[in-house]
Design a protein around this motif. Sequence first.
Motif, PDB file in Angstrom:
ATOM      1  N   LEU A  16      58.590  45.650  15.304  1.00 10.90           N
ATOM      2  CA  LEU A  16      59.535  45.520  14.195  1.00 10.90           C
ATOM      3  C   LEU A  16      60.472  44.340  14.426  1.00 10.90           C
ATOM      4  CD1 LEU A  16      60.922  46.507  11.590  1.00 10.90           C
ATOM      5  CD2 LEU A  16      62.270  48.055  13.038  1.00 10.90           C
ATOM      6  N   GLU A  17      60.961  44.199  15.642  1.00 13.74           N
ATOM      7  CA  GLU A  17      61.852  43.068  15.936  1.00 13.74           C
ATOM      8  C   GLU A  17      61.126  41.736  15.744  1.00 13.74           C
ATOM      9  OE1 GLU A  17      65.148  43.311  16.275  1.00 13.74           O
ATOM     10  OE2 GLU A  17      64.741  45.433  15.875  1.00 13.74           O
ATOM     11  N   ALA A  18      59.888  41.652  16.180  1.00 16.95           N
ATOM     12  CA  ALA A  18      59.097  40.429  15.987  1.00 16.95           C
ATOM     13  C   ALA A  18      58.860  40.175  14.498  1.00 16.95           C
ATOM     14  CB  ALA A  18      57.767  40.532  16.734  1.00 16.95           C
ATOM     15  N   PHE A  19      58.584  41.242  13.744  1.00 18.59           N
ATOM     16  CA  PHE A  19      58.380  41.130  12.299  1.00 18.59           C
ATOM     17  C   PHE A  19      59.645  40.595  11.628  1.00 18.59           C
ATOM     18  CE2 PHE A  19      58.818  43.178   8.092  1.00 18.59           C
ATOM     19  CZ  PHE A  19      57.721  42.614   7.447  1.00 18.59           C
ATOM     20  N   GLU A  22      60.026  36.925  12.203  1.00 23.84           N
ATOM     21  CA  GLU A  22      59.114  36.140  11.362  1.00 23.84           C
ATOM     22  C   GLU A  22      59.585  36.103   9.922  1.00 23.84           C
ATOM     23  OE1 GLU A  22      54.879  36.379  11.636  1.00 23.84           O
ATOM     24  OE2 GLU A  22      54.994  37.074  13.709  1.00 23.84           O
ATOM     25  N   VAL A  23      60.007  37.244   9.399  1.00 21.39           N
ATOM     26  CA  VAL A  23      60.494  37.290   8.015  1.00 21.39           C
ATOM     27  C   VAL A  23      61.704  36.377   7.864  1.00 21.39           C
ATOM     28  CG1 VAL A  23      61.632  38.772   6.294  1.00 21.39           C
ATOM     29  CG2 VAL A  23      59.561  39.566   7.453  1.00 21.39           C
ATOM     30  N   ASN A  24      62.631  36.462   8.800  1.00 19.53           N
ATOM     31  CA  ASN A  24      63.845  35.643   8.700  1.00 19.53           C
ATOM     32  C   ASN A  24      63.565  34.158   8.857  1.00 19.53           C
ATOM     33  OD1 ASN A  24      65.589  37.797   8.156  1.00 19.53           O
ATOM     34  ND2 ASN A  24      65.779  38.274  10.330  1.00 19.53           N
ATOM     35  N   GLY A  25      62.470  33.800   9.506  1.00 21.71           N
ATOM     36  CA  GLY A  25      62.124  32.398   9.667  1.00 21.71           C
ATOM     37  C   GLY A  25      61.143  31.874   8.641  1.00 21.71           C
ATOM     38  N   ALA A  26      60.761  32.717   7.684  1.00 15.46           N
ATOM     39  CA  ALA A  26      59.719  32.337   6.728  1.00 15.46           C
ATOM     40  C   ALA A  26      60.245  31.642   5.473  1.00 15.46           C
ATOM     41  CB  ALA A  26      58.914  33.568   6.319  1.00 15.46           C
TER      42      ALA A  26
END
Length: 63
Positions: A16-19, A22-26
Amino acid sequence: MPRVSERTLREVQEALEAFKDEVNGAGYTPESAKTFTYHAEAFVRWLEHDFEPGSHLPRNARI
C-alpha cells in the motif's frame, strides 16, 4: 484479528505504501490521487477489521 495472516497483512501494508508513492508521483490531480489512495486504504482497513463497508468510521471509533 485480521482477515489474513499477520505476515500477509504486513506485506499488504508495505505494498500500500509503495502504491501511494506511485499514485502521488503519477501526476494525478490531488483529488484523483486522494480517491485512489482512499479506496486502497479502505481495503487494507477491512483486512485489519477496522473498516465496515457502508460506514465512514472505524469499527471501534467512539462518537
